[in-house]
Motif scaffolding. Sequence first.
Motif, mmCIF file in Angstrom:
data_model
loop_
_atom_site.group_PDB
_atom_site.id
_atom_site.type_symbol
_atom_site.label_atom_id
_atom_site.label_comp_id
_atom_site.label_asym_id
_atom_site.label_seq_id
_atom_site.Cartn_x
_atom_site.Cartn_y
_atom_site.Cartn_z
ATOM 1 N N CYS A 22 0.834 -1.230 0.108
ATOM 2 C CA CYS A 22 -0.198 -0.145 -0.002
ATOM 3 C C CYS A 22 0.645 1.253 0.148
ATOM 4 O O CYS A 22 0.292 2.315 -0.579
ATOM 5 C CB CYS A 22 -0.786 0.054 1.143
ATOM 6 S SG CYS A 22 -2.305 -1.198 1.039
ATOM 7 N N GLY A 23 1.829 1.266 0.596
ATOM 8 C CA GLY A 23 2.570 2.457 0.773
ATOM 9 C C GLY A 23 3.649 2.843 -0.197
ATOM 10 O O GLY A 23 4.151 3.789 -0.189
ATOM 11 N N GLY A 28 6.573 9.865 -9.607
ATOM 12 C CA GLY A 28 6.126 10.035 -10.897
ATOM 13 C C GLY A 28 4.772 9.176 -11.206
ATOM 14 O O GLY A 28 4.699 9.144 -12.426
ATOM 15 N N TYR A 29 4.527 8.558 -10.159
ATOM 16 C CA TYR A 29 3.519 7.555 -10.217
ATOM 17 C C TYR A 29 2.364 7.878 -9.362
ATOM 18 O O TYR A 29 2.572 8.676 -8.261
ATOM 19 C CB TYR A 29 3.974 6.147 -10.053
ATOM 20 C CG TYR A 29 4.748 5.727 -11.022
ATOM 21 C CD1 TYR A 29 4.242 4.628 -12.054
ATOM 22 C CD2 TYR A 29 6.147 5.792 -11.317
ATOM 23 C CE1 TYR A 29 5.266 4.308 -13.245
ATOM 24 C CE2 TYR A 29 6.841 5.514 -12.368
ATOM 25 C CZ TYR A 29 6.278 4.698 -13.273
ATOM 26 O OH TYR A 29 6.983 4.100 -14.407
ATOM 27 N N LEU A 30 1.189 7.322 -9.339
ATOM 28 C CA LEU A 30 0.044 7.676 -8.687
ATOM 29 C C LEU A 30 -0.670 6.420 -8.327
ATOM 30 O O LEU A 30 -0.826 5.609 -9.137
ATOM 31 C CB LEU A 30 -0.938 8.576 -9.527
ATOM 32 C CG LEU A 30 -2.041 8.985 -9.001
ATOM 33 C CD1 LEU A 30 -2.213 9.838 -7.813
ATOM 34 C CD2 LEU A 30 -3.171 9.624 -10.080
ATOM 35 N N ALA A 31 -1.017 6.167 -7.025
ATOM 36 C CA ALA A 31 -1.918 4.800 -6.918
ATOM 37 C C ALA A 31 -3.403 5.200 -7.206
ATOM 38 O O ALA A 31 -4.054 6.166 -6.807
ATOM 39 C CB ALA A 31 -1.969 4.779 -5.387
ATOM 40 N N VAL A 32 -3.987 4.248 -8.074
ATOM 41 C CA VAL A 32 -5.308 4.378 -8.485
ATOM 42 C C VAL A 32 -6.137 2.980 -8.118
ATOM 43 O O VAL A 32 -5.441 1.934 -7.843
ATOM 44 C CB VAL A 32 -5.438 4.588 -9.893
ATOM 45 C CG1 VAL A 32 -6.703 4.485 -10.493
ATOM 46 C CG2 VAL A 32 -4.939 5.813 -10.211
ATOM 47 N N TYR A 33 -7.219 3.055 -7.544
ATOM 48 C CA TYR A 33 -8.058 2.243 -6.912
ATOM 49 C C TYR A 33 -9.219 1.933 -7.939
ATOM 50 O O TYR A 33 -10.011 2.797 -8.080
ATOM 51 C CB TYR A 33 -8.600 2.105 -5.695
ATOM 52 C CG TYR A 33 -7.448 1.945 -4.696
ATOM 53 C CD1 TYR A 33 -7.011 0.786 -4.263
ATOM 54 C CD2 TYR A 33 -6.683 3.265 -4.256
ATOM 55 C CE1 TYR A 33 -5.729 0.767 -3.314
ATOM 56 C CE2 TYR A 33 -5.829 3.144 -3.179
ATOM 57 C CZ TYR A 33 -5.473 2.080 -2.856
ATOM 58 O OH TYR A 33 -4.324 1.889 -2.004
ATOM 59 N N ALA A 34 -9.556 0.773 -8.463
ATOM 60 C CA ALA A 34 -10.589 0.531 -9.824
ATOM 61 C C ALA A 34 -11.151 -0.865 -9.444
ATOM 62 O O ALA A 34 -10.486 -1.631 -8.975
ATOM 63 C CB ALA A 34 -10.111 0.932 -10.882
ATOM 64 N N GLY A 35 -12.249 -0.954 -10.002
ATOM 65 C CA GLY A 35 -13.068 -2.246 -9.924
ATOM 66 C C GLY A 35 -13.953 -2.581 -8.801
ATOM 67 O O GLY A 35 -13.889 -1.799 -7.801
ATOM 68 N N LYS A 39 -9.134 -2.996 -6.922
ATOM 69 C CA LYS A 39 -7.790 -3.302 -7.054
ATOM 70 C C LYS A 39 -6.939 -2.071 -7.073
ATOM 71 O O LYS A 39 -7.331 -0.970 -7.896
ATOM 72 C CB LYS A 39 -7.778 -4.178 -8.386
ATOM 73 C CG LYS A 39 -6.380 -4.692 -8.862
ATOM 74 C CD LYS A 39 -6.467 -5.531 -9.935
ATOM 75 C CE LYS A 39 -5.081 -6.142 -10.304
ATOM 76 N NZ LYS A 39 -4.994 -6.828 -11.475
ATOM 77 N N ARG A 40 -5.669 -2.073 -6.772
ATOM 78 C CA ARG A 40 -4.930 -1.097 -6.785
ATOM 79 C C ARG A 40 -3.856 -1.146 -7.919
ATOM 80 O O ARG A 40 -3.153 -2.087 -8.164
ATOM 81 C CB ARG A 40 -3.874 -0.968 -5.498
ATOM 82 C CG ARG A 40 -3.036 0.173 -5.307
ATOM 83 C CD ARG A 40 -2.365 -0.083 -3.783
ATOM 84 N NE ARG A 40 -1.768 1.279 -3.576
ATOM 85 C CZ ARG A 40 -0.311 1.283 -3.523
ATOM 86 N NH1 ARG A 40 0.576 0.284 -4.122
ATOM 87 N NH2 ARG A 40 0.107 2.428 -3.390
ATOM 88 N N PHE A 41 -3.825 0.052 -8.572
ATOM 89 C CA PHE A 41 -2.839 0.279 -9.790
ATOM 90 C C PHE A 41 -1.966 1.489 -9.519
ATOM 91 O O PHE A 41 -2.403 2.365 -8.813
ATOM 92 C CB PHE A 41 -3.688 0.578 -11.170
ATOM 93 C CG PHE A 41 -4.702 -0.578 -11.537
ATOM 94 C CD1 PHE A 41 -4.158 -1.721 -12.431
ATOM 95 C CD2 PHE A 41 -5.963 -0.534 -10.927
ATOM 96 C CE1 PHE A 41 -5.072 -2.420 -12.779
ATOM 97 C CE2 PHE A 41 -6.729 -1.606 -11.538
ATOM 98 C CZ PHE A 41 -6.160 -2.765 -12.191
ATOM 99 N N MET A 70 -9.475 5.117 0.289
ATOM 100 C CA MET A 70 -8.584 4.539 0.191
ATOM 101 C C MET A 70 -7.115 4.929 0.083
ATOM 102 O O MET A 70 -6.059 4.428 0.290
ATOM 103 C CB MET A 70 -8.465 3.428 -1.198
ATOM 104 C CG MET A 70 -9.808 3.043 -1.236
ATOM 105 S SD MET A 70 -10.244 1.526 -0.518
ATOM 106 C CE MET A 70 -8.833 0.344 -1.205
ATOM 107 N N GLY A 71 -7.017 6.389 0.027
ATOM 108 C CA GLY A 71 -5.530 7.296 0.215
ATOM 109 C C GLY A 71 -5.359 7.581 -1.309
ATOM 110 O O GLY A 71 -4.189 8.189 -1.288
ATOM 111 N N GLY A 72 -5.658 6.839 -2.213
ATOM 112 C CA GLY A 72 -5.432 7.052 -3.804
ATOM 113 C C GLY A 72 -6.520 7.449 -4.601
ATOM 114 O O GLY A 72 -7.475 7.487 -3.748
#
Length: 92
Positions: A22-23, A28-35, A39-41, A70-72
């Motif tokens: 999770c951390g 240069g990236y971003l946490a995204v939750y979908a579905g 699911k964390r991408f 979720m923090g993202g």
Amino acid sequence: MGFRLPGIRRASFSANLTSSKCGEVPKGYLAVYAGEKMKRFVIPIAYLNQPSFQDLLSQAEEEFGYDHPMGGLTIHCAEDAFENIISRLNRC
């Protein structure tokens, strides 16, 4: 060509696409939750400027607002639809 700094290696995109830790989000990236199961991408921030990703964000905002517990970034769409958009952006 180019040069490499000792101890620094570039991770491939596929290694950064999903992450179970999770951390850990590389610079240069971003946490995204979908579905349905959220699911964390981990995606490149540059995707935020892409029209297809902006359309997805607009649709999610219209339907669900910008509540991100979720923090993202949370996008309420089917996981396979999100993966399809990401795979198309990856080819660009």
